[in-house]
Design a protein around this motif. Sequence first.
Motif, PDB file in Angstrom:
ATOM      1  N   ARG A 266      42.692  66.993  43.788  1.00 22.87           N
ATOM      2  CA  ARG A 266      42.288  65.559  42.923  1.00 22.87           C
ATOM      3  C   ARG A 266      42.732  65.879  41.988  1.00 22.87           C
ATOM      4  N   GLY A 267      42.474  67.408  41.475  1.00 22.63           N
ATOM      5  CA  GLY A 267      42.852  67.646  39.810  1.00 22.63           C
ATOM      6  C   GLY A 267      43.125  69.519  40.494  1.00 22.63           C
ATOM      7  N   SER A 268      42.744  70.018  38.558  1.00 23.74           N
ATOM      8  CA  SER A 268      43.276  71.152  38.614  1.00 23.74           C
ATOM      9  C   SER A 268      42.244  71.782  37.219  1.00 23.74           C
ATOM     10  N   PHE A 269      42.416  73.245  37.924  1.00 24.12           N
ATOM     11  CA  PHE A 269      41.797  73.953  36.485  1.00 24.12           C
ATOM     12  C   PHE A 269      43.304  74.598  35.804  1.00 24.12           C
ATOM     13  N   MET A 270      42.646  74.998  34.670  1.00 20.83           N
ATOM     14  CA  MET A 270      43.571  76.756  34.338  1.00 20.83           C
ATOM     15  C   MET A 270      42.728  77.407  33.157  1.00 20.83           C
ATOM     16  N   ASN A 309      41.117  57.593  41.028  1.00 23.92           N
ATOM     17  CA  ASN A 309      41.603  57.333  42.036  1.00 23.92           C
ATOM     18  C   ASN A 309      43.587  56.310  40.705  1.00 23.92           C
ATOM     19  N   ASP A 310      43.657  56.421  41.765  1.00 25.82           N
ATOM     20  CA  ASP A 310      45.388  56.023  40.660  1.00 25.82           C
ATOM     21  C   ASP A 310      45.288  55.359  39.318  1.00 25.82           C
ATOM     22  N   ARG A 311      44.040  54.509  39.081  1.00 28.24           N
ATOM     23  CA  ARG A 311      44.632  54.506  38.117  1.00 28.24           C
ATOM     24  C   ARG A 311      43.944  55.241  37.069  1.00 28.24           C
ATOM     25  N   ASN A 312      43.354  56.067  37.632  1.00 27.91           N
ATOM     26  CA  ASN A 312      42.184  56.448  36.172  1.00 27.91           C
ATOM     27  C   ASN A 312      42.296  58.474  36.388  1.00 27.91           C
ATOM     28  N   THR A 313      42.138  58.662  35.454  1.00 26.65           N
ATOM     29  CA  THR A 313      42.097  60.561  35.248  1.00 26.65           C
ATOM     30  C   THR A 313      41.443  60.735  34.050  1.00 26.65           C
ATOM     31  N   LEU A 314      40.620  61.749  34.598  1.00 24.69           N
ATOM     32  CA  LEU A 314      40.418  62.516  33.091  1.00 24.69           C
ATOM     33  C   LEU A 314      40.893  63.649  33.067  1.00 24.69           C
ATOM     34  N   PHE A 315      40.902  64.077  32.013  1.00 21.63           N
ATOM     35  CA  PHE A 315      41.283  65.744  31.175  1.00 21.63           C
ATOM     36  C   PHE A 315      40.019  66.094  30.352  1.00 21.63           C
ATOM     37  N   ILE A 316      39.881  67.364  30.541  1.00 25.00           N
ATOM     38  CA  ILE A 316      38.764  68.112  29.614  1.00 25.00           C
ATOM     39  C   ILE A 316      39.636  69.463  29.152  1.00 25.00           C
ATOM     40  N   THR A 341      39.170  68.613  23.697  1.00 30.06           N
ATOM     41  CA  THR A 341      39.547  67.256  23.554  1.00 30.06           C
ATOM     42  C   THR A 341      39.497  66.806  25.064  1.00 30.06           C
ATOM     43  N   LEU A 342      38.402  65.308  24.982  1.00 27.94           N
ATOM     44  CA  LEU A 342      38.045  64.642  26.295  1.00 27.94           C
ATOM     45  C   LEU A 342      38.362  63.850  26.310  1.00 27.94           C
ATOM     46  N   ARG A 343      39.853  63.348  27.464  1.00 29.34           N
ATOM     47  CA  ARG A 343      40.996  62.138  27.377  1.00 29.34           C
ATOM     48  C   ARG A 343      40.368  62.500  28.875  1.00 29.34           C
ATOM     49  N   TRP A 344      41.017  60.080  29.166  1.00 29.31           N
ATOM     50  CA  TRP A 344      40.660  59.155  29.995  1.00 29.31           C
ATOM     51  C   TRP A 344      42.121  58.392  30.187  1.00 29.31           C
ATOM     52  N   ASN A 345      42.777  58.927  31.232  1.00 29.57           N
ATOM     53  CA  ASN A 345      44.009  58.103  30.753  1.00 29.57           C
ATOM     54  C   ASN A 345      44.030  57.006  32.015  1.00 29.57           C
ATOM     55  N   HIS A 346      43.969  55.241  31.367  1.00 25.66           N
ATOM     56  CA  HIS A 346      43.585  54.514  32.820  1.00 25.66           C
ATOM     57  C   HIS A 346      44.606  53.564  32.321  1.00 25.66           C
TER      58      HIS A 346
END
Lengths: 779, 259
Positions: A266-270, A309-316, A341-346
């Motif tokens: 559901r997510g990934s890290f780098m 979910n399909d509509r929401n993704t968080l990035f840090i 940076t903290l981002r919320w794609n909606h």
Amino acid sequence: MSVELLGKLHFFLSVVLIGLSSSTWGQPTYTISGYIRDAHTGETLVGTSLRLKAEPAIGTHTNHYGFYSLTLVGGPHVLVVSHVGYESHETTVSLSEDKRVDIDLSSGELLDEVVVSQPAINEQVRSPQMGVARVDVNEIKHVPVLMGEKDVLKTIQLLPGVLAGGEGSSNFFVRGGAGDQNLILLDEAMVYNASHLFGFFSTFNSDAVKDVNLYKGGMPAQYGGRLASVLDISMLDGNKRRVGMEGGIGLIASRLKMDGPIAGGRGSFMLSGRRTYADLFLKFADDESINNSRLYFYDLNAKANYRINDRNTLFISGYFGRDVMGYASLFGFGWGNATATLRWNHVLNSRLFSNTSFIYSNFNYHVNIDNNDLNFAIASRILNYNVKQDFQFFQSDRSTWRFGVNLLRQEISPANIDAGANSSVNSLRLDSRKGMELAGYLSHEWKPTDRLSVVYGLRANNFLLLGPGMFYGYDADGDVLDGRRYERGDVVQYYFNLEPRLSMSYQLHRNNSVKLSYNRNVQHLHQLTNSTSSLPTDAWVMSSNNIKPQMADQAAIGYYQNFSDDRYEFSVESYYKRMQNQIDYRNTADLQANEHIEAELLYGIGRAYGAELLLKKREGQLNGWLSYTLSRSERRFDDINQGNWFAARQDRTHDVSAVAMYQLSPAWNISATFVYSTGNAVTFPSGKYSVDGRTLWYYTERNGYRMPDYHRLDLGATWESNVSKRFKSSWTFGIYNAYNRKNAYIIDFRENEHNPNITEAYRIALFGIIPSVTWNFKF
Amino acid sequence: MHRYRIISIVLFLSLSWSCEDVIDINLNDAHTQLVIVGEVNNRTNRQQVTISRTVAFDRDRPFDPVSGADVHVSSGSGGVFHFIEQTPGIYIANNFRGRENERYELRVQLGGEVFTAVSTMPTLVVADSIGTALRNIFGEEEKLITLKFQDPPYIPNYYRYLWSVNGTPFEMVHVAQDKFNDGRYVSEDLIDFDLKLVAGDLVTVQMQCIDKATFDFWNAVQTTNPGTAAPANPPSVFGEGALGYFSACAVSEISTVVQ
């Protein structure tokens, strides 16, 4: 802005925008939307083109987060999805309702022997955006660089309109602008000092970089704050499918990266790190004072994302880098950037995409001196908090809107001195300066006809310089006129600016187009440097009651042509730029720890113009590019050069770069870079005189001379081998300055050692021929 | 000061890679400019004003004397002192000694042109001790001379240090100010990297208390380095028409034998 408020705003916008756009056409339309990803890694792809096979004029491309949305009439459609370095993909969709379609593209790593047709790779001809250069990180993998450290900042210097800031330097100048007029963003966070070791290495570890876009003109309205360019760098999200490691061991630095899925994909890290180890060799020195010295830098990049979910993704994501320099306990000097940076794609609905970002950025340096009775510390910091709300509304296949707001709070703490109790110097404390910038923008990408496409927009910028602190006014000679103390929250100065932006293209035929652009940019943060290379200790100031915002207006025109089934790209762009409120310094300006630093500044105007040619071969065994820049950049100040125009330091008439990469065999890739440029403007003496037994130089004209021509050939070779199916290893060999040209880094003048009456010029050449070798691995 | 330290480290690092050679550069022969340098001190009865012109860069001698000027200095308390040209371009007055806190005005008339400048002699600050110090600078033990003195608090002070080693003519070492150590008991290190001091050398230091304009002139000279973005002529108290400075300075001398 609270989350609740944002939610309401989102709802309101969806209602308004859907109302605005639905049923504007006679036929029912439906929207197909989704994300496009790399099939192997799950990494989202930016700028991927989606076009109708039957009607290539209709299409779109993925945004910064890999999201696309395309509104089409109902019925069956064949979509062609293409991205440089990936196999083109065809998808058939039958639209009778809004559809969510996520697409995975396979990378074309083994495509050298396979002929691929890439029918829609003429984005450079088609796109209304001009003055933009996109650097593919895979593309630069083979470009030879100093000491084998691949570096996006050094690679963009090989593009037209971008000039290198000196031998081995990662500083760059765009279209006659100064170094501080480049907005450098890493995952949207501002990077104030983008280099290590006084410019020889950039802060961007290319292992962690996904995508690089450089805007030289016609900047879209979502960007603001600098005059000359926007360099927008995104970090990799990390592999969503499996855990991987890669790294390299080079002559001066080693790198290690790890990425992988989290929460079951559901997510990934780098996570990526790099450290130089020149200082480890110092430890072997017999001399105690040398093996007590410290000299290194390190970088850490980290990023994680999670799809709720399909509509929401968080990035840090975050970056932390530091240079450390020191000598025993006597002297220590460290500086570095930190960003988060903290981002919320909606995805509000299939046509409205929102991104909310909270950004933190910090640059600081400190110096420690502890030498007998001389003990003190100097510290300085620039800090910002930034909140951004961006919306992207995909109205139709011909119309996309972007709009948003941005609140930036910036604080500059100038160099303060903290002296020890028994120190022979005094402590010194200067007021820090606080600024608030509130900007809003609206931008519309519109395709009124099949041939014409336009991006136009407006950015409105409010800048407030805030108390507390003492603020002074100065007369024309720099003497204090008046001073006033402001309290916390008081507005010392307010500026409001409108920044119109326009970029448009008219497609003449399938393979060629003409483009026009205009942009106004305003800048409220100014770096004060009176040395040739920018130093981490340079002072920064904001616009104030004395300093008016720097402003630039740029108009450009260009012609774009693709040849031979889009295998070759050619472009020529010409621009004229006018700059206001440019900053220079009084003679003998004191820019360090000076309460009246603004009294040392002079204000003038600038102009820059030029032409840029680029011919690029983008695929095949042999690829690369040829770039040529013809340019002029001048300044005029009442108190400098008798009020006459003079060439800016970064003025360089001719600049040529050639980059060639050749795939010799599946294992071997060889490459070469050649650069040639005429000399920068420089101030040399035109006479001499004697004062009290000393010979002094007599200067008559600012930047009236030229440095000698510069040219250099770099060679590289990469040998790749697959040790096992999963473990890959490669060796990269490089030769910097292959024919050992002694390019002048500095030209200076001195009295002859044997006869002090004779004066002579001498040159210092920095790097002769420098070989390098790096071992890289990946599994 | 920290900036120079940093620059010197960068230069040191770069030099480990770099190479240096003498080259030919075509420099324009600019029109020449007048240079006036005047000094009034409190130590001797002999005061000197030098008038010359700039010369082309490739000329052998940097000094092109200007003769026939009418030179005098008037003091705030009403004295007027005429200077007589002793050798070409060197104008001397042997009949007055400068006084602390006195304002002096230099007037130079050359043909139809008049150049004036004003300087007030600062209060004398005297070093109370001098000695040899050892410092490790980039792995090399260097001997240097340290002066100790009490800087007067609450007022800006500017100092110019000259030295004579084993009787050679006085040469300027550097200028300094009390921006960072106002009112402190100061130790000032004097070093010239081109001149290695050895035990037994007799060093006489001349400590000049100078005004801000003279400091600005010499500070501009000493801070111009190959990394300066826009080197320029040091600011002149005579304005556009002439380069140079006029310094009324309070001077003391102190000697030591290098240990």
